[in-house]
Design an enzyme around this catalytic site. Structure first.
Site, mmCIF file in Angstrom:
data_model
loop_
_atom_site.group_PDB
_atom_site.id
_atom_site.type_symbol
_atom_site.label_atom_id
_atom_site.label_comp_id
_atom_site.label_asym_id
_atom_site.label_seq_id
_atom_site.Cartn_x
_atom_site.Cartn_y
_atom_site.Cartn_z
ATOM 1 N N CYS A 71 0.828 -1.205 0.000
ATOM 2 C CA CYS A 71 0.000 0.000 0.000
ATOM 3 C C CYS A 71 0.863 1.257 0.000
ATOM 4 O O CYS A 71 1.724 1.421 0.870
ATOM 5 C CB CYS A 71 -0.883 -0.020 1.242
ATOM 6 S SG CYS A 71 -1.777 1.515 1.543
ATOM 7 N N TRP A 104 -7.478 -6.693 5.616
ATOM 8 C CA TRP A 104 -6.100 -7.153 5.448
ATOM 9 C C TRP A 104 -5.829 -8.248 6.472
ATOM 10 O O TRP A 104 -6.300 -8.199 7.610
ATOM 11 C CB TRP A 104 -5.128 -6.011 5.681
ATOM 12 C CG TRP A 104 -5.221 -4.870 4.708
ATOM 13 C CD1 TRP A 104 -6.077 -3.809 4.763
ATOM 14 C CD2 TRP A 104 -4.405 -4.678 3.546
ATOM 15 N NE1 TRP A 104 -5.851 -2.960 3.702
ATOM 16 C CE2 TRP A 104 -4.825 -3.469 2.941
ATOM 17 C CE3 TRP A 104 -3.354 -5.397 2.971
ATOM 18 C CZ2 TRP A 104 -4.243 -2.963 1.781
ATOM 19 C CZ3 TRP A 104 -2.769 -4.904 1.811
ATOM 20 C CH2 TRP A 104 -3.211 -3.711 1.233
ATOM 21 N N THR A 138 -8.643 0.069 6.858
ATOM 22 C CA THR A 138 -7.509 0.489 6.045
ATOM 23 C C THR A 138 -6.181 0.385 6.783
ATOM 24 O O THR A 138 -6.126 0.313 8.010
ATOM 25 C CB THR A 138 -7.699 1.946 5.590
ATOM 26 O OG1 THR A 138 -7.775 2.800 6.740
ATOM 27 C CG2 THR A 138 -8.979 2.107 4.773
ATOM 28 N N VAL A 139 -5.127 0.373 6.013
ATOM 29 C CA VAL A 139 -3.761 0.528 6.517
ATOM 30 C C VAL A 139 -3.186 1.775 5.853
ATOM 31 O O VAL A 139 -3.596 2.126 4.739
ATOM 32 C CB VAL A 139 -2.892 -0.706 6.206
ATOM 33 C CG1 VAL A 139 -3.360 -1.906 6.990
ATOM 34 C CG2 VAL A 139 -2.844 -1.023 4.709
ATOM 35 N N TYR A 202 -5.446 7.005 -9.047
ATOM 36 C CA TYR A 202 -6.658 6.245 -8.734
ATOM 37 C C TYR A 202 -7.866 6.824 -9.468
ATOM 38 O O TYR A 202 -8.753 6.085 -9.906
ATOM 39 C CB TYR A 202 -6.916 6.269 -7.226
ATOM 40 C CG TYR A 202 -6.018 5.348 -6.440
ATOM 41 C CD1 TYR A 202 -6.461 4.090 -6.038
ATOM 42 C CD2 TYR A 202 -4.731 5.729 -6.089
ATOM 43 C CE1 TYR A 202 -5.646 3.238 -5.309
ATOM 44 C CE2 TYR A 202 -3.897 4.891 -5.369
ATOM 45 C CZ TYR A 202 -4.366 3.645 -4.980
ATOM 46 O OH TYR A 202 -3.547 2.798 -4.264
#
Length: 362
Positions: A71, A104, A138-139, A202
């Site tokens: 990521c 994750w 999220t991370v 993105y």
């Protein structure tokens, strides 16, 4: 940090949120990123947390940074942690490059369990604190080890706080990544880089219409041309040393030819065809803390396997050739001192190395 904001998808729509870091396509056309994060901070004065909760004090050994190598947003935190020498103060957990619709996972660890937190999914740390957490899992995320609960996933603030709140635990010779006299310019550069480049790729990749894609493509390349011109005159983005701004741009550039050029249709040119940006990216890559935290295999696995809507076959490309990352860049001619009055970080901490064959090779 000023970012695009919109309402999030439903709580069950986690697969899209994970694959694009809280991002989705609205109305079948324009890509939008959900930027509502857990905004708690870990500070020297332990400012109160969300909903009037007690604050989170800077305390060595108390927190674990969860940051997947794949990521780009998480990669920043790993770079800054290494540059500042915070390895002894903040431990590091690294999920694998792919995930399912829930979260994750720690599939690279023995038994698929994080050895410090004792969990299989980072989702468990979110639910430990917020049982009905409705947003993307999220991370990067910082977890309070004693309680096993997530503290924050506010990625732009995490790295700034590493620089400004954790100073008592910086290594001798740590660089000033967010020097006070340059913060205004760094913030301005960061805002444009985030909006037009970090998020711009993105916006191209997840555009839901030709019109949205064309507009996103033009915005991205306007910004990259601006950076090409700026970096043809100076070695780093702000001042004559590496700053937070360089860290934030680098993680997008490192993924450009391997992923964004083809997978996200950002294909006017390859990074390697833009002389100033390519030299700048190689300069940083060859600086301790940058290339030695970059795992190209995991990067490609993440994007090409997780983004089933863009790449339904799940085939991961073998290219591009990575040897060019280690070729001479010639950026020394522009002057500048990578670490200012400081020094480079030492060797990568044992157990945190990029796996053999996953980085650039000469």
């Amino acid at each position: 940090m000023s970012q695009e904001t919109d309402s999030s998808p439903t709580a069950t729509d986690h697969s899209t949120e994970h694959s694009t870091r809280g991002a989705y396509v609205t109305g079948g056309a324009e890509f939008t990123r959900d930027t509502n994060y857990i905004e708690d901070r870990i500070t020297r004065d332990a400012a109160p947390g969300s909903n009037g909760e007690p604050g989170w004090p800077v305390e060595a050994g108390r927190y674990r940074l969860i940051a997947a190598r794949a990521c780009p947003w998480a990669n920043r935190t790993v770079i800054v942690r290494r540059l500042l020498g915070l390895e002894d103060a903040i431990s590091l957990g690294q999920p694998g490059p792919t995930h399912d619709a829930r979260s994750w996972t720690f599939d690279l660890d023995p038994g698929g369990v994080d050895p410090v937190l004792g969990i299989e999914r980072i989702q468990e740390a979110y639910f430990k604190r917020f049982p009905d957490y409705p947003r993307g899992i999220t991370v990067p995320a910082v977890v309070d080890i004693p309680t096993g609960a997530v503290v924050t996933n506010n990625f732009p603030q995490i790295t700034l706080d590493f620089s400004t709140e954790w100073v008592d635990f910086h290594r001798p010779g740590a660089p000033e990544l967010y020097p006070e006299h340059l913060r205004g310019e760094i913030d301005r550069i960061n805002k444009r880089v985030f909006t037009e480049v970090n998020n711009g790729v993105y916006r191209c990749g997840f555009a839901g219409s030709q019109e949205a894609y064309d507009a996103a493509y033009d915005r991205l390349w306007t910004a990259l041309d601006w950076l090409e011109e700026r970096l043809s005159r100076q070695r780093y983005l702000v001042g004559d040393t590496i700053t937070e701004a360089d860290v934030r741009l680098f993680t997008t550039l490192a993924r450009f030819d391997a992923v964004y050029h083809g997978h996200f249709k950002c294909n006017r040119q390859k990074l390697s065809e833009m002389p100033a940006l390519w030299g700048y990216a190689r300069d940083l890559f060859q600086t301790p803390g940058f290339g030695d935290t970059t795992d190209f295999v995991q990067i490609k696995q993440h994007y090409y396997i997780v983004h089933e809507d863009i790449n339904p076959t799940g085939i991961v490309p073998k290219g591009p050739d990575l040897a060019g990352w280690l070729t001479p860049h010639g950026r020394e001619a522009l002057g500048g001192r990578p670490f200012g009055d400081g020094t480079p970080p030492g060797p990568v901490r044992p157990g945190e190395e990029v796996a053999a064959g996953h980085g650039a090779v000469g």
